[in-house]
Design an enzyme around this catalytic site. Structure first.
Site, PDB file in Angstrom:
ATOM      1  N   THR A 155      -0.345  10.133   0.370  1.00 42.00           N
ATOM      2  CA  THR A 155       0.424   9.834   1.596  1.00 42.00           C
ATOM      3  C   THR A 155       1.879   9.655   1.165  1.00 42.00           C
ATOM      4  OG1 THR A 155      -0.177   7.488   1.400  1.00 42.00           O
ATOM      5  CG2 THR A 155      -1.480   8.839   2.902  1.00 42.00           C
ATOM      6  N   LYS A 177      -5.335   7.560  -4.641  1.00 40.26           N
ATOM      7  CA  LYS A 177      -4.078   7.573  -3.899  1.00 40.26           C
ATOM      8  C   LYS A 177      -3.763   6.131  -3.522  1.00 40.26           C
ATOM      9  CE  LYS A 177      -3.101   7.102  -0.128  1.00 40.26           C
ATOM     10  NZ  LYS A 177      -2.731   5.937   0.767  1.00 40.26           N
ATOM     11  N   THR A 188      -4.358  -0.395  -0.516  1.00 43.03           N
ATOM     12  CA  THR A 188      -4.605   0.779   0.327  1.00 43.03           C
ATOM     13  C   THR A 188      -4.829   1.913  -0.581  1.00 43.03           C
ATOM     14  OG1 THR A 188      -3.153   0.185   2.050  1.00 43.03           O
ATOM     15  CG2 THR A 188      -3.792   2.415   2.033  1.00 43.03           C
ATOM     16  N   GLU A 268       5.657   1.894  -3.489  1.00 39.73           N
ATOM     17  CA  GLU A 268       6.796   2.261  -2.637  1.00 39.73           C
ATOM     18  C   GLU A 268       8.050   1.452  -2.959  1.00 39.73           C
ATOM     19  OE1 GLU A 268       5.124   1.524   1.167  1.00 39.73           O
ATOM     20  OE2 GLU A 268       4.198   3.507   1.317  1.00 39.73           O
ATOM     21  N   ASN A 387       9.335   1.211   4.541  1.00 42.88           N
ATOM     22  CA  ASN A 387       8.339   0.632   5.430  1.00 42.88           C
ATOM     23  C   ASN A 387       8.876   0.257   6.795  1.00 42.88           C
ATOM     24  OD1 ASN A 387       5.795   0.638   3.917  1.00 42.88           O
ATOM     25  ND2 ASN A 387       7.098  -0.379   2.408  1.00 42.88           N
ATOM     26  N   SER A 392       7.762   5.833  12.606  1.00 43.05           N
ATOM     27  CA  SER A 392       8.643   6.256  13.710  1.00 43.05           C
ATOM     28  C   SER A 392       9.051   7.721  13.582  1.00 43.05           C
ATOM     29  CB  SER A 392       9.878   5.371  13.761  1.00 43.05           C
ATOM     30  OG  SER A 392       9.482   4.043  13.984  1.00 43.05           O
TER      31      SER A 392
END
Lengths: 392, 392
Positions: A155, A177, A188, A268, A387, A392
């Site tokens: 992702t 992942k 996650t 991230e 994040n 959006s």
């Protein structure tokens, strides 16, 4: 080599069009036997995605012939329709595999097929695309398809993650992942591990739980627990070798540890990988509780980002736990310098060199002999940016 | 008017030179009686700063003649020397007040003087400067000194915080500091409340605990719990009026609520104030646990920063709690739009207007009739910046 390093497995990774940008988004891993044993560990979040509810049920039989995974949508918080979609995904995969007649496992049944999804919560999957994607993936199944499968489950991952450990005539391999919402029980993450060792499902389950407890469960990048976490371990028995349990369990742990480290390194927006080693705890649970509390302290994570050895924030995090300790016996080292001794000022903080990506914090509770290591990341403006713009 | 809005109190705020930038950093609040009743609530962090350990002891007598507060250093994790410094601060304050002979309280004793400190952890205070500062503050004590006292306790606060509620012939006033490390039990806050109501220390204690439980304890800006949190309530009895307990307690709650809101509005780097209202919980404890879990979800806080009504992150936070709920009965509203109904997609998320600073999240657990409101902030690059550079 990923999930196809072990004999008896084929895999594929393709673009089904679930992701709007056209990147690969559907992976398939097939166990061609002769053994079809499997075990799984799932998120402890009580809000579980449809594929988790499905795969938990499927795993009760201790057998899987295939795992189908998609990125581009988590199929979480999608109600009864979401669960129907997961069921339909397993059915379509069984039908497509049976039509292709690629193996001699005696036929695929939806009840032997695990489903994993990752992506945004609260969005239904485009099932027409998923169905066509499954046909495409089945057509591309290959004993060399492990890398492509690993790529298709990404992702926000910047790299795909694979790992292989060789035993004496047998192999454990895997793919993972995960880049955000990394927290315990689990992060996650979607992880599929395969082995050609000839191991039954009870032993797989035992080895997998022992491994995740000390690896993925101790990766706590941002304290956020996902609705979709799944770690699966499939055994084909194709090597016709049954290793000693301890040796096999260690190989599973090593692959999980390697993949867990890869998750932390790709978290991230992170600039630092922080290894929090809690020592001299009264119990392992105490050590884990303290490590997690330190790992989740946003102020400390900001300080590490700023290369500031702010040990006061370590102590204030320890102080919020129920672990056994006396405040005036606590010691803290950052990158080898004991900046806090006996709960107070220790060695000169200016000696701490924090220029490198890995930061090592030791929290000495002086209360026993147990230890645990938790991994986390720093908190950065890039994390906020990634994040705040994701859906959006 | 701050702490001098109530009759019977004098205060001062001066620059003692503890802060290197020369800003005000020492405040003094004196109760001139006739009553000297007091109560206090302190951090639940087990790593407590020296002034907290000192003031907890002092408050056991239910009486305070003065509170001396400094910014520029928390005197936390400073060992026996730090505690000696706090003791010396109280002694110096008593000596200086007695030498000045300003009041007729029968003389000041160190055992009736609370000490509060705020600033960086792990640094000893410059005691020569503190001693000289106390003399300077005593010389400037005034029934109009409340504002200056409120200014002198600021650290990263951008504004000073005061509040006053008038009763029928009596008053409750107060001042607060706090901008980061804002979390429950309590936030990194120093708060001094005063009243001229004629109330005994048991009633003060009861009213203060009831008030902080539903105000400061529900302010959770960044989940980090400080070592120095202190909320004090002093009564002078100077109005010669003893209000009904319920009326008095409500005034104390109102002042705490107002100051708590000011803390949230001034939280470091925040762009949004987030009101998380948990409704239809099976118990108040459940409601608070769920509210806190939502408030501490970094991914959600980033999403709010990005004006993204990402309700999936609300559900994933609820799912990590032990509260009573069924996942498929959960409902979530963001700024009045029920974006999640029955655990799945609800009204159109594009209807959510998030342009304004206040964001209102309602989490409906559909499990009972209890409710609680927790306040937090968004997570921003500015927060990261402020807290990665604070001590360096």
């Amino acid at each position: 080599m990923s999930v196809t390093a072990a004999k008896g497995f084929t895999a594929a990774g393709i673009a089904a069009g679930i992701k709007e940008n056209g990147n690969p988004d559907l992976a398939l891993v097939v166990n061609n036997g002769p053994r079809l044993a499997a075990a799984g560990v799932f998120t402890s979040n009580r809000v579980k995605a449809a594929p988790v509810l499905w795969s938990e049920q499927v795993l009760k039989g201790g057998q899987l012939t295939a795992v189908v995974l998609n990125s581009g949508g988590a199929n979480a918080c999608t109600g009864p329709k979401g669960f129907q979609d997961t069921h339909a995904t397993a059915e379509k995969t069984a039908d497509s595999l049976n039509s292709a007649g690629l193996d001699d496992t005696g036929g695929h049944s939806p009840g032997w097929i695990a489903v994993c999804s990752t992506g945004l919560i609260g969005i239904l999957l485009p099932m027409d695309k998923v169905r066509r994607g499954i046909d495409k993936a089945v057509a591309q199944l290959s004993p060399h398809g492990g890398e492509k499968a690993a790529i298709a489950i990404k992702t926000t991952d910047t790299v795909h993650k694979t790992s292989v450990v060789q035993g004496d005539g047998w192999t454990v391999g895997g793919m993972a992942k995960g880049a955000g919402m990394l927290a315990p029980g689990l992060a996650t993450m979607l992880v599929v591990l395969t082995t050609d060792a000839d191991v039954d499902s009870d032993s797989l389950d035992k080895a997998l739980r022992a491994a995740t407890k000390v690896t993925f469960d101790r990766v706590d990048s941002d304290g956020c627990m996902s609705t979709n976490d799944t770690v699966l371990l499939l055994a084909s028995g194709a090597s016709q070798i049954t290793p000693e349990y301890a040796e096999f369990a260690e190989a599973v742990r090593a692959v999980c540890d390697d993949l867990g480290q890869q998750l932390i390194r790709d978290a991230e927006g992170a600039g630092k990988d922080i290894r929090i080693e809690v020592v001299n705890a009264a119990s392992e649970d105490d050590a884990v509780e303290v490590g997690r509390s330190i790992a989740r302290n946003n102020l400390l994570k900001c300080a590490i980002h700023g290369e500031d050895p702010n040990w006061g924030r370590v102590l204030s995090a320890i102080g919020t736990t129920s672990a056994a300790f006396e405040p005036d016996l606590l010691n803290v080292a950052i990158n080898g310098v004991w900046v806090c001794k006996n709960g107070s000022v220790g060695e000169d903080r200016d000696q701490v060199d924090m220029r490198y990506r890995e930061v090592h914090i030791v929290a000495d509770l002086a209360a026993g002999t147990e230890t645990a290591t938790i991994w986390t990341n720093d908190l950065t403006a890039e994390y906020v940016h990634e994040n705040s713009a994701y859906s959006s």
